[in-house]
Design a protein around this motif. Structure first.
Motif, PDB file in Angstrom:
ATOM      1  N   ALA A 119       0.838  -1.211   0.000  1.00  0.00           N
ATOM      2  CA  ALA A 119       0.000   0.000   0.000  1.00  0.00           C
ATOM      3  C   ALA A 119       0.869   1.255   0.000  1.00  0.00           C
ATOM      4  N   TYR A 120       2.079   1.093   0.517  1.00  0.00           N
ATOM      5  CA  TYR A 120       3.059   2.192   0.508  1.00  0.00           C
ATOM      6  C   TYR A 120       4.419   1.563   0.754  1.00  0.00           C
ATOM      7  N   GLU A 135      -0.827   9.174   0.336  1.00  0.00           N
ATOM      8  CA  GLU A 135       0.209   8.341  -0.297  1.00  0.00           C
ATOM      9  C   GLU A 135      -0.010   6.848  -0.056  1.00  0.00           C
ATOM     10  N   LYS A 137      -2.010   3.719  -0.632  1.00  0.00           N
ATOM     11  CA  LYS A 137      -3.017   3.252  -1.601  1.00  0.00           C
ATOM     12  C   LYS A 137      -3.650   1.960  -1.080  1.00  0.00           C
ATOM     13  N   ASN A 139      -6.446  -1.091  -0.453  1.00  0.00           N
ATOM     14  CA  ASN A 139      -7.440  -1.935  -1.111  1.00  0.00           C
ATOM     15  C   ASN A 139      -8.647  -2.004  -0.168  1.00  0.00           C
TER      16      ASN A 139
END
Ligand code: PLP
Length: 361
Positions: A119-120, A135, A137, A139
């Protein structure tokens, strides 16, 4: 025997009052007559230790009733595997927020068990900062979101939990556990090996919410099952009796001598400030690894002008009774780990040494 200031990242410094009590109990527990190293785990004495430690952790964290406190073995490294084994069903994916070496290892281990998403990741700048809002991301269907509250090697620490929506938030809090109050309701699961801030090596504390536990996979080996450990009150097999006992002493120290985690946080922030002030006032002689707004209050990481000066720093510090300051090879330089039990006097001595050392160079 003289005690030095121990800036080791872990196993790390423990409160002196804890060590003295453990020393006394090493020969014979008062009223019991056997050593803390000899006592059985099915005794009244240990039953009391286990319940007291749990209750101390609950009090310190103001833990809601729908969370269980487990005492596990295998270190935080085993949690990296147990989490996906228990909480990542086939057909689902888990999100990982990777802000340092430990988060990266957690991700790599999870990858071996199921589907994961990044996710980062702060890898491209050697994990010198944390994600800004927007920043990460996520799900929306993630089975859980994993992050590391304090990256022990790079010295970056989240000031507050990242916003992750409805997925259970899973946190590796190994190196800042019990260093400050936490909004525990935000967490699905939080784990910490004891040897950074809570006790000696050998026990890992995992705190898990009941609904997360209820959904955990049962088709895993008994010793790797959160549900089994919870159902058996962390007594599936012989627990690390001595390690749990020392965690009891440390949590009692936090409650009775420190007065709780708000006081502990104030002391920790004050200690960290002493070092960051020297770094910031050094005209670039000391260069902090972490960006200023992501700095850790537990592990202070910085570089000096070159490798030779860094080596000199470490050896001259050692001659002054300031030990284990060499940084991890992946960052280089210096790392001062200043956990709960590091006294302000030790940090002050290091800050004074840093000023003098710079002047001499
Ligand atoms: C030390 C540490 C670990 C590894 O712990 P072990 O008990 O050695 O497995 C994992 N995560 C973080 C953040 C750590 O500081």
């Amino acid at each position: 025997m003289e005690r030095v200031y121990n800036f080791s990242p872990g196993p790390a410094v423990l409160p002196e009052s804890v060590l003295r009590e453990a020393q006394r109990d090493l020969l014979a527990l008062p009223g019991v007559g056997v050593s803390v190293l000899e006592i059985g785990h099915r005794t009244k004495w240990f039953e009391n230790v286990l319940e007291t430690t749990k209750s101390n952790v609950r009090r310190l964290l103001d833990l809601p009733a729908n969370y269980q406190v487990l005492f596990l073995q295998g270190g935080s490294r085993l949690q990296f595997s147990m989490i996906p084994m228990n909480l990542l069903p086939a057909g689902r994916a888990a999100d990982y927020i990777v802000t340092g070496s430990w988060g990266q290892t957690a991700l790599d281990e999870a990858q071996a068990q199921g589907e994961v998403r990044v996710a980062y990741s702060g890898k491209s700048t050697n994990f010198d900062r944390l994600p800004a809002a927007g920043e990460i991301k996520l799900n929306p269907a993630a089975a859980y979101v994993h992050y590391t509250s304090n990256e022990t090697i790079q010295g970056v620490q989240f000031a507050a939990e990242p916003a992750v929506g409805d997925a259970p938030l899973v946190c590796d809090a190994s190196s800042d556990f019990l260093s400050r109050p936490l909004a525990m309701r935000r967490y699905g699961l939080l784990y910490a090996c004891a040897q950074k801030n809570a006790g000696p090596a050998g026990v890992t504390i995992t705190i898990v919410r009941d609904d997360v536990l209820a959904r955990a996979n049962e088709r895993v080996p008994t010793m790797l099952s959160y549900r089994q450990h919870a159902e058996h009150n962390s007594l599936l097999n012989t627990p690390p009796v001595f390690a749990v006992y020392v965690v009891m002493l440390v949590t009692r120290w936090l409650l009775e001598e420190i007065g709780g985690l708000t006081n502990m946080q104030a002391a920790n922030d004050g200690k960290a400030r002493l070092l960051y002030e020297v770094i910031d006032a050094s005209n670039g002689f000391y260069r902090g690894h972490a960006k200023p707004d992501c700095r850790s209050a537990m592990n202070v990481t910085f570089r000096l002008p070159d490798d030779a000066v860094e080596e000199k720093f470490v050896s001259e510090a050692k001659a002054r009774g300031l030990h284990y300051l060499k940084g991890h090879r992946s960052v280089g330089g210096i790392r001062a780990s200043i956990y709960n039990a590091m006294p302000t006097a030790g940090v002050q001595a290091l800050a004074d040494f840093m000023r003098e050392f710079r002047k001499k160079q």
